[in-house]
Design a protein around this motif. Sequence first.
Motif, short mmCIF file in Angstrom:
data_model
loop_
_atom_site.label_atom_id
_atom_site.label_comp_id
_atom_site.label_asym_id
_atom_site.label_seq_id
_atom_site.Cartn_x
_atom_site.Cartn_y
_atom_site.Cartn_z
N ASP A 163 -12.46 93.54 90.12
CA ASP A 163 -11.20 92.90 90.51
C ASP A 163 -10.07 93.90 90.66
OD1 ASP A 163 -12.37 90.46 90.51
OD2 ASP A 163 -11.55 89.77 88.61
N MET A 164 -9.95 94.80 89.73
CA MET A 164 -8.78 95.65 89.65
C MET A 164 -8.63 96.57 90.86
SD MET A 164 -10.12 98.43 86.83
CE MET A 164 -10.99 97.19 85.87
N ASP A 165 -9.68 96.74 91.65
CA ASP A 165 -9.65 97.73 92.72
C ASP A 165 -9.38 97.13 94.10
OD1 ASP A 165 -10.39 99.97 90.99
OD2 ASP A 165 -12.31 98.92 90.83
N ARG A 166 -9.17 95.83 94.18
CA ARG A 166 -9.12 95.21 95.51
C ARG A 166 -7.83 95.49 96.27
NH1 ARG A 166 -12.27 89.74 93.51
NH2 ARG A 166 -14.07 90.91 92.74
N ASP A 167 -6.72 95.63 95.55
CA ASP A 167 -5.47 95.97 96.24
C ASP A 167 -5.58 97.34 96.90
OD1 ASP A 167 -4.28 93.60 95.62
OD2 ASP A 167 -3.17 94.36 93.87
N ALA A 168 -6.23 98.28 96.21
CA ALA A 168 -6.42 99.60 96.80
C ALA A 168 -7.26 99.50 98.07
CB ALA A 168 -7.10 100.53 95.80
N PHE A 169 -8.31 98.70 98.04
CA PHE A 169 -9.15 98.54 99.23
C PHE A 169 -8.37 97.95 100.40
CE2 PHE A 169 -13.19 99.09 96.86
CZ PHE A 169 -13.80 99.93 97.76
N ARG A 170 -7.44 97.08 100.11
CA ARG A 170 -6.65 96.50 101.21
C ARG A 170 -5.88 97.59 101.95
NH1 ARG A 170 -2.19 91.55 100.84
NH2 ARG A 170 -2.15 91.10 103.07
N GLY A 171 -5.26 98.48 101.19
CA GLY A 171 -4.53 99.57 101.82
C GLY A 171 -5.43 100.50 102.61
N SER A 173 -8.37 99.81 103.92
CA SER A 173 -8.91 99.09 105.08
C SER A 173 -7.89 99.01 106.20
CB SER A 173 -9.36 97.70 104.66
OG SER A 173 -9.84 96.99 105.78
N ASN A 174 -6.64 98.68 105.85
CA ASN A 174 -5.58 98.61 106.87
C ASN A 174 -5.46 99.93 107.62
OD1 ASN A 174 -4.96 95.97 106.24
ND2 ASN A 174 -3.18 96.48 104.98
N GLU A 175 -5.57 101.02 106.89
CA GLU A 175 -5.42 102.34 107.50
C GLU A 175 -6.60 102.66 108.41
OE1 GLU A 175 -3.17 105.13 108.61
OE2 GLU A 175 -2.46 104.00 106.87
N VAL A 176 -7.80 102.26 108.01
CA VAL A 176 -8.99 102.57 108.79
C VAL A 176 -9.03 101.78 110.10
CG1 VAL A 176 -11.51 102.31 108.82
CG2 VAL A 176 -10.38 103.34 106.83
N GLU A 182 -3.04 110.24 111.57
CA GLU A 182 -4.34 110.85 111.32
C GLU A 182 -4.45 111.30 109.87
OE1 GLU A 182 -5.31 113.94 114.02
OE2 GLU A 182 -5.34 112.64 115.79
N GLU A 183 -3.34 111.78 109.31
CA GLU A 183 -3.35 112.25 107.93
C GLU A 183 -3.60 111.09 106.97
OE1 GLU A 183 -1.53 114.96 110.62
OE2 GLU A 183 -0.94 112.89 110.15
N ALA A 184 -2.92 109.97 107.21
CA ALA A 184 -3.11 108.80 106.34
C ALA A 184 -4.53 108.25 106.46
CB ALA A 184 -2.08 107.73 106.68
N GLU A 185 -5.09 108.30 107.66
CA GLU A 185 -6.47 107.85 107.87
C GLU A 185 -7.44 108.70 107.06
OE1 GLU A 185 -9.21 106.66 111.72
OE2 GLU A 185 -8.00 108.47 111.85
N ALA A 186 -7.26 110.02 107.10
CA ALA A 186 -8.14 110.91 106.33
C ALA A 186 -8.01 110.66 104.83
CB ALA A 186 -7.81 112.37 106.66
N ARG A 187 -6.79 110.42 104.36
CA ARG A 187 -6.59 110.13 102.94
C ARG A 187 -7.29 108.84 102.53
NH1 ARG A 187 -1.27 112.00 104.02
NH2 ARG A 187 -0.52 109.85 104.16
N VAL A 389 -1.12 93.22 114.13
CA VAL A 389 -1.92 94.37 113.75
C VAL A 389 -1.93 95.35 114.92
CG1 VAL A 389 -4.22 95.18 113.09
CG2 VAL A 389 -3.39 92.96 112.25
N PRO A 390 -1.54 96.62 114.70
CA PRO A 390 -1.51 97.58 115.81
C PRO A 390 -2.92 97.98 116.23
CG PRO A 390 -0.94 98.67 113.75
CD PRO A 390 -1.06 97.20 113.44
N GLY A 391 -3.00 98.63 117.38
CA GLY A 391 -4.29 99.08 117.88
C GLY A 391 -4.99 97.99 118.66
N MET A 392 -6.16 98.33 119.20
CA MET A 392 -6.90 97.41 120.06
C MET A 392 -8.23 96.97 119.47
SD MET A 392 -6.08 99.06 123.81
CE MET A 392 -7.21 97.93 124.64
N LEU A 393 -8.48 97.29 118.20
CA LEU A 393 -9.72 96.85 117.56
C LEU A 393 -9.57 95.45 116.99
CD1 LEU A 393 -12.58 97.32 116.46
CD2 LEU A 393 -11.53 98.44 114.47
#
Length: 404
Positions: A163-171, A173-176, A182-187, A389-393
């Motif tokens: 449970d405790m890790d799901r907020d991190a995954f949201r961030g 996932s949004n970046e991916v 590009e830097e934030a994507e790599a992080r 949501v930005p982008g075309m995916l």
Amino acid sequence: MPSRHTDIVDLLELSPDFVRDPYPVYAKLREQGPAHHVRTPDGDELWLIVGHDACRTAFTDPRLSRDWLRQGDIGQIINSGDNDAALAHMLMADPPHHTRLRRLVAREFTPRRIEALAPRVREITDALLDALAATEGRRADLVDAFAFPLPMTVICELLGVPDMDRDAFRGWSNEVVARTSEEAEARAYQAMVGYLVELIGAKRAAPGEDLLSAMIHAVDEGGDRLSPDELIGMCVLILIAGHETTVNLLGNGLRALFAHPDQLADLRADPDGLLDGAIEEMLRYDGPVETCTQRLALEDVDYDGTVIPAGSTVLITMADADRDPARFADPHRFDIRRDARGHIAFGHGLHYCLGAPLARLEARIALRALLDRFPGLAPDASDTDLAWVPGMLIRGVRTLPVRW
């Protein structure tokens, strides 16, 4: 003779409102042919395939590869830093590598396992709707309060993420799916890989009943199993694809119902008879995935006289395919009684979405419960005021303000 079209079509010049409503632009391009060299709203130059038949054909064209790691330059589409383990999954592979990976995962991601989730999906849904009903002022952001936490909780429980890790995954996932840089994507990729290495180690030491534990120990008849990198890659794919699709299926579907109150009234009056068909129409009319993940042209590819040069990035535009009048009559009309079968909102061919049954299950339970519990549910902002949501995916909104 085939021609190399060098003129680049700027999508935002065709319509400044492209991000909110790309459909007229796609229709205009489709009238001119199936393949177009375009500049996206993010400034990327690539090729678009439009039209239902052309898109279905492109999905099965072996000259359009997903194996960027072996066939091309992954930096052309993704900045994963030094974290290519995050990309060691079946969506980044062609046969026979793809066939092997899908076989190893599909044996655990079975219809029986998905159907067994239904009671838990209902529990999570009911708890979220209880909290929503208690919201002061009878107003809320439906994405934040319901459409996001439901599938995120389900996929994390299915996979075995605490449970405790799901907020991190949201961030992450949004970046991916729609990177801010590009830097934030790599992080984001680095953080996901680091977390999953630890989680997989913990599951090896103490297996549970979750999907990740099953994948760690899955062995086929020939003794084959997922490698450490492949386990990481498959987790990344399942976590991201496993919630993004449902979040935006719910958001886009509700926006369509709000914009067509007669259809919403009909669905409320006969959910047993209309809900399954309504979900298919939501997928066709305004599905959660606008274009496919990027393909690489392995050689010059001729589409009806237009040549896509070898090395090009290619997107297959599912959003346009499902609005093609050659396949669906009066395609811009939202009609929950329509026979929407044949849409390609979940893709087509060997990369058809493995999680489609889960997305449909979640949507069926979530929409039925939401409409039952909130008979006065209505939008609290116009489409033009929503953040997209930005982008075309991914096609969807970041927020969906509602009142009841």
